[in-house]
Design a protein around this motif. Structure first.
Motif, PDB file in Angstrom:
ATOM      1  N   TYR A 287       0.851  -1.182   0.000  1.00 10.91           N
ATOM      2  CA  TYR A 287       0.000   0.000   0.000  1.00 10.91           C
ATOM      3  C   TYR A 287       0.891   1.238   0.000  1.00 10.91           C
ATOM      4  N   TRP A 288       0.422   2.301  -0.632  1.00 10.72           N
ATOM      5  CA  TRP A 288       1.259   3.480  -0.717  1.00 10.72           C
ATOM      6  C   TRP A 288       0.434   4.717  -1.084  1.00 10.72           C
ATOM      7  N   ARG A 289       1.053   5.864  -0.916  1.00 10.09           N
ATOM      8  CA  ARG A 289       0.464   7.157  -1.249  1.00 10.09           C
ATOM      9  C   ARG A 289       1.579   8.182  -1.253  1.00 10.09           C
ATOM     10  N   MET A 290       1.260   9.389  -1.698  1.00 11.21           N
ATOM     11  CA  MET A 290       2.219  10.477  -1.676  1.00 11.21           C
ATOM     12  C   MET A 290       1.903  11.407  -0.509  1.00 11.21           C
ATOM     13  N   SER A 291       2.938  11.902   0.144  1.00 10.68           N
ATOM     14  CA  SER A 291       2.776  12.883   1.215  1.00 10.68           C
ATOM     15  C   SER A 291       2.585  14.271   0.596  1.00 10.68           C
ATOM     16  N   PRO A 292       2.149  15.253   1.387  1.00  9.93           N
ATOM     17  CA  PRO A 292       2.021  16.608   0.833  1.00  9.93           C
ATOM     18  C   PRO A 292       3.326  17.164   0.276  1.00  9.93           C
ATOM     19  N   ASP A 293       4.472  16.745   0.827  1.00 11.98           N
ATOM     20  CA  ASP A 293       5.745  17.211   0.273  1.00 11.98           C
ATOM     21  C   ASP A 293       6.305  16.236  -0.764  1.00 11.98           C
ATOM     22  N   ARG A 294       5.420  15.402  -1.301  1.00 13.22           N
ATOM     23  CA  ARG A 294       5.677  14.522  -2.460  1.00 13.22           C
ATOM     24  C   ARG A 294       6.720  13.451  -2.188  1.00 13.22           C
ATOM     25  N   ARG A 295       6.688  12.902  -1.010  1.00 14.39           N
ATOM     26  CA  ARG A 295       7.440  11.687  -0.698  1.00 14.39           C
ATOM     27  C   ARG A 295       6.544  10.478  -0.967  1.00 14.39           C
ATOM     28  N   LEU A 296       7.130   9.397  -1.416  1.00 17.70           N
ATOM     29  CA  LEU A 296       6.406   8.138  -1.546  1.00 17.70           C
ATOM     30  C   LEU A 296       6.397   7.451  -0.183  1.00 17.70           C
ATOM     31  N   ILE A 297       5.206   7.286   0.399  1.00 17.28           N
ATOM     32  CA  ILE A 297       5.040   6.556   1.650  1.00 17.28           C
ATOM     33  C   ILE A 297       4.552   5.170   1.277  1.00 17.28           C
ATOM     34  N   PHE A 298       5.427   4.180   1.422  1.00 13.95           N
ATOM     35  CA  PHE A 298       5.168   2.830   0.894  1.00 13.95           C
ATOM     36  C   PHE A 298       5.232   1.810   2.025  1.00 13.95           C
ATOM     37  N   GLY A 299       4.196   0.989   2.138  1.00 13.65           N
ATOM     38  CA  GLY A 299       4.146  -0.061   3.146  1.00 13.65           C
ATOM     39  C   GLY A 299       4.197  -1.433   2.516  1.00 13.65           C
ATOM     40  N   GLY A 300       5.003  -2.311   3.102  1.00 13.52           N
ATOM     41  CA  GLY A 300       5.086  -3.671   2.583  1.00 13.52           C
ATOM     42  C   GLY A 300       5.939  -4.551   3.466  1.00 13.52           C
ATOM     43  N   GLY A 301       5.477  -5.771   3.686  1.00 17.43           N
ATOM     44  CA  GLY A 301       6.231  -6.730   4.480  1.00 17.43           C
ATOM     45  C   GLY A 301       5.747  -6.805   5.912  1.00 17.43           C
ATOM     46  N   GLU A 302       5.733  -8.016   6.454  1.00 11.71           N
ATOM     47  CA  GLU A 302       5.293  -8.251   7.821  1.00 11.71           C
ATOM     48  C   GLU A 302       6.254  -9.196   8.519  1.00 11.71           C
ATOM     49  N   THR A 303       6.301  -9.121   9.837  1.00 22.18           N
ATOM     50  CA  THR A 303       6.974 -10.117  10.663  1.00 22.18           C
ATOM     51  C   THR A 303       6.046 -10.471  11.811  1.00 22.18           C
ATOM     52  N   TYR A 304       6.310 -11.602  12.447  1.00 21.14           N
ATOM     53  CA  TYR A 304       5.351 -12.164  13.393  1.00 21.14           C
ATOM     54  C   TYR A 304       5.935 -12.355  14.790  1.00 21.14           C
ATOM     55  N   SER A 305       6.950 -11.567  15.105  1.00 21.47           N
ATOM     56  CA  SER A 305       7.468 -11.507  16.464  1.00 21.47           C
ATOM     57  C   SER A 305       7.623 -10.039  16.820  1.00 21.47           C
ATOM     58  N   ARG A 306       7.966  -9.762  18.063  1.00 11.33           N
ATOM     59  CA  ARG A 306       8.147  -8.371  18.483  1.00 11.33           C
ATOM     60  C   ARG A 306       9.428  -7.761  17.899  1.00 11.33           C
ATOM     61  N   ARG A 307      10.302  -8.580  17.361  1.00 12.14           N
ATOM     62  CA  ARG A 307      11.591  -8.089  16.864  1.00 12.14           C
ATOM     63  C   ARG A 307      11.435  -7.529  15.448  1.00 12.14           C
TER      64      ARG A 307
END
Length: 424
Positions: A287-307
């Motif tokens: 998932y992703w979007r652009m910030s008002p100052d035109r940065r790419l904010i991109f989410g991806g990847g998961e882990t399943y421990s607290r680390r």
């Protein structure tokens, strides 16, 4: 316990509107309602309850919005986490319609709160869903037709491969759709704006205040590290931070970590000319979007421990580079992780485990809208009308297999299988 700082690695911390700390609870207090958790659900519930005239105390272990509510992708979707076809097949058309209507109400609630309380949180209209498997395009078309035909929702416009590529600046997908009534925002500034509104309505908010026990009597005694609250009603809104507070809930709500980066400002290289948010069809969503100052904010990847991964920026960059190879070498200015909570069926977990105790959590990545709506439904239930709260509470919700110690590795194996399916 002192009040901790917000995560300095997070882009939202760097662009925060209100960093003032609240006091630590270090006394004995009474209230009509004690809310545990200062994210979307807890702050929303506090705001609704205070506006209805209840005396409200909110206890947050860290800071308001410190968890998933202030770290997420900021995307407000239509519908529930599961689509209407799934809901109709599991609960029937009448109940599925209730879930749809409440999800639509959640979107309206967010937009109304931004306007009513003058919350500066970068709201922008539009969300694009991108399909990563050609064979799934027909399902997307059927879903859009169903929403228009059966639910009167005509804000969705289907996009073919070329139209989608022009809209999001990559040809990595086969098609999708644009939802004009969904959108995106700065989640930390939004929850902080709600907290300010809740305080103005009379809520007392305490940060750096970890709850260690929820009593069973009436009134309920909520014990913290330095104080206590006696309340007639308790709202447990801790989501991925439930350890030891309510065992039945903890067995059915699993914390996982998700990761996001923010690039350097891209300027004229901005890949999304319409400024929509984007989410794809993977089980482990990109998932992703652009910030008002035109940065790419991109989410991806998961882990399943607290680390967390040793290098969060590199961990997310490899996902981003598959979608945007042209930005593979872009400078990463911020990279962070956060703990959210999922359920086995990916619908939220609402329950009343005992008299006076209300639980809402496990939003499975769909919390911007539904977690905020949960606060309203809790407010209704405390005031005596639990009908809509119980619509969610009646959903069957199995415990994760393996018990407290084995459920995380079992879930990791399952999610690995889904990730392999995404890549195949």
């Amino acid at each position: 316990m002192s009040v901790p700082p917000y995560d300095p690695a997070c882009y939202y911390t760097a662009t925060i509107n209100d960093d003032r700390p609240r006091p630590v609870l270090a006394e004995r207090l009474t209230a009509d309602v004690c809310v545990i958790g200062g994210g979307f659900t807890g702050v929303s519930a506090a705001l609704h309850l205070a506006e209805q005239g209840f005396s409200v105390i909110l206890c947050e272990e860290k800071r308001i919005g410190w968890g998933a509510s202030g770290r997420n992708g900021g995307q407000l979707h239509s519908g529930q986490r599961r689509d209407q076809h799934w809901l109709e097949s599991h609960v029937g058309k009448a109940q599925a319609r209730l879930f749809w209507d409440m999800a639509e109400e959640a979107k309206t609630l967010i937009k109304d709160r931004i306007a009513r309380h003058a919350i500066d949180c970068d709201w922008a209209d539009g969300l694009i869903h991108a399909v990563h498997k050609k064979a799934w395009l027909a399902d997307e078309q059927r879903e859009a037709e169903q929403l228009a035909r059966d639910y009167g929702y005509d804000a969705i416009k289907l996009l073919d491969r070329d139209q989608l590529a022009a809209a999001i600046g990559t040809d990595a997908y086969f098609g999708g759709y644009r939802d004009a009534e969904a959108g995106h925002l700065h989640p930390l500034n939004f929850v902080l704006g709600m907290a300010r509104a809740a305080e103005e309505a009379g809520t007392r908010i305490f940060e750096g205040t970890r709850v260690t026990d929820i009593g069973t009597g009436q009134p309920i005694t909520i014990t913290t590290e330095k104080g206590e609250v006696r309340a007639t009603h308790v709202v447990l809104a801790a989501n991925g931070y439930l350890e030891g507070l309510e065992p039945a809930t903890e067995a059915r709500v699993l914390p996982i970590n998700n990761y996001i980066l923010a690039s350097e400002p891209l300027g004229e290289r901005d890949p999304i000319p319409g400024n929509e948010a984007v989410a794809d069809s993977r089980w482990v969503v990109h998932y992703w979007r652009m910030s008002p100052d035109r940065r790419l904010i991109f989410g991806g990847g998961e882990t399943y421990s607290r680390r967390y991964p040793a290098n969060v920026a590199s961990f997310v960059r490899r996902h981003m580079a598959k979608i945007y190879p042209q930005f593979a070498d872009a400078r990463i200015d911020h990279a962070w992780g956060g703990t959210l909570a999922i359920t086995a069926n990916r619908m939220p977990y609402f329950r009343r485990p005992r008299s006076g105790l209300y639980v809402a959590c496990g939003f499975s990545g769909h919390g911007v809208g539904i977690a905020n709506l949960a606060g309203r439904l809790i407010g209704e239930a405390v005031a005596g009308d639990a009908g809509r709260f119980d619509t969610f509470a009646q959903l069957p919700m199995m415990a994760f297999p393996g018990g407290k110690w084995l459920r995380t590795p079992i879930q990791a194996l399952a999610m690995t299988w889904f990730a392999l399916r995404d890549r195949m």
